[in-house]
Design a protein around this motif. Structure first.
Motif: not given
Length: 211
Positions: A40-50
């Motif tokens: 969840v933390g990784l998706a929050t951190a890199v999701g928008g940039g991806t």
């Protein structure tokens, strides 16, 4: 050879850390295990940039630099070690989420302009970078995404993106423009929540909703 990171890269890593903490903090409140909270933390951190980079046809940085995965792991460690303190701080999620929102907005807008896109694309990409990770986070923890509620969330990104572009047009240094743009996002978000400022609700036909 070691090279000093640029100002935008520093903002990107700080935003990654802040957004990862916001995601992990909410996952812990939902009683996720360590792996689930990290995801969840990784998706929050890199999701928008991806999503931004896929639209801009470039490789997301986390696929070439393990620093983003490590930064999320450090955020996970931070939450585990200081969980007792974070649990008692009711505004923890809000503060870290607002910081990540502000930093990612200017990172996304800056990257889009650097690739030669017009300012309106930069503002949209800045908003996606800032808000899309939060949408993924809320979906993962089974909550209605903030962007779809009355709270001013993505609109803060738009306002901050406009401020960033206006500063550049006025001839200010890029890092000064980024600081101002990010500050505007953060301030708008804080003021909107503090004074309960919301966007108008689009009212539909109650009978259609019941059907």
């Amino acid at each position: 050879m070691f090279t000093m990171p640029s100002f935008v890269q520093i903002l990107d890593l700080i935003g990654t850390f802040a957004f990862a903490i916001s995601g992990i903090r909410l996952a812990s409140a939902k009683r996720f295990d360590w792996f689930g909270a990290y995801v969840v933390g990784l998706a929050t951190a890199v999701g928008g940039g991806t999503i931004r980079d896929l639209l801009l046809d470039v490789t997301p940085p986390w696929m070439t630099d393990p620093m983003y995965l490590s930064c999320t792991a450090f955020a996970m460690f931070f939450v585990i070690v200081f969980s007792k303190y974070l649990i008692h701080l009711n505004n923890t999620f809000f503060i870290f989420d607002s910081i990540g929102l502000a930093l990612f907005t200017v990172v996304g807008a800056s990257k889009s302009l650097a690739l030669g896109y017009p300012f309106w694309v930069a503002i949209i990409m800045g908003s996606i970078t800032g808000a899309a990770g939060g949408v993924l986070r809320d979906v993962f923890i089974n909550e209605i995404p903030l962007i779809f509620r009355k709270e001013i969330y993505a609109m803060a990104c738009v306002i901050g993106g406009l401020a960033y572009w206006a500063c550049l047009r006025l001839g200010m240094e890029s890092y000064v423009s980024e600081i101002i743009g990010g500050s505007v996002v953060f301030i708008v978000r804080i003021l909107a929540v503090k004074y309960k400022i919301t966007l108008p609700i689009l009212k539909g036909d109650p009978e259609e909703e019941n059907n």
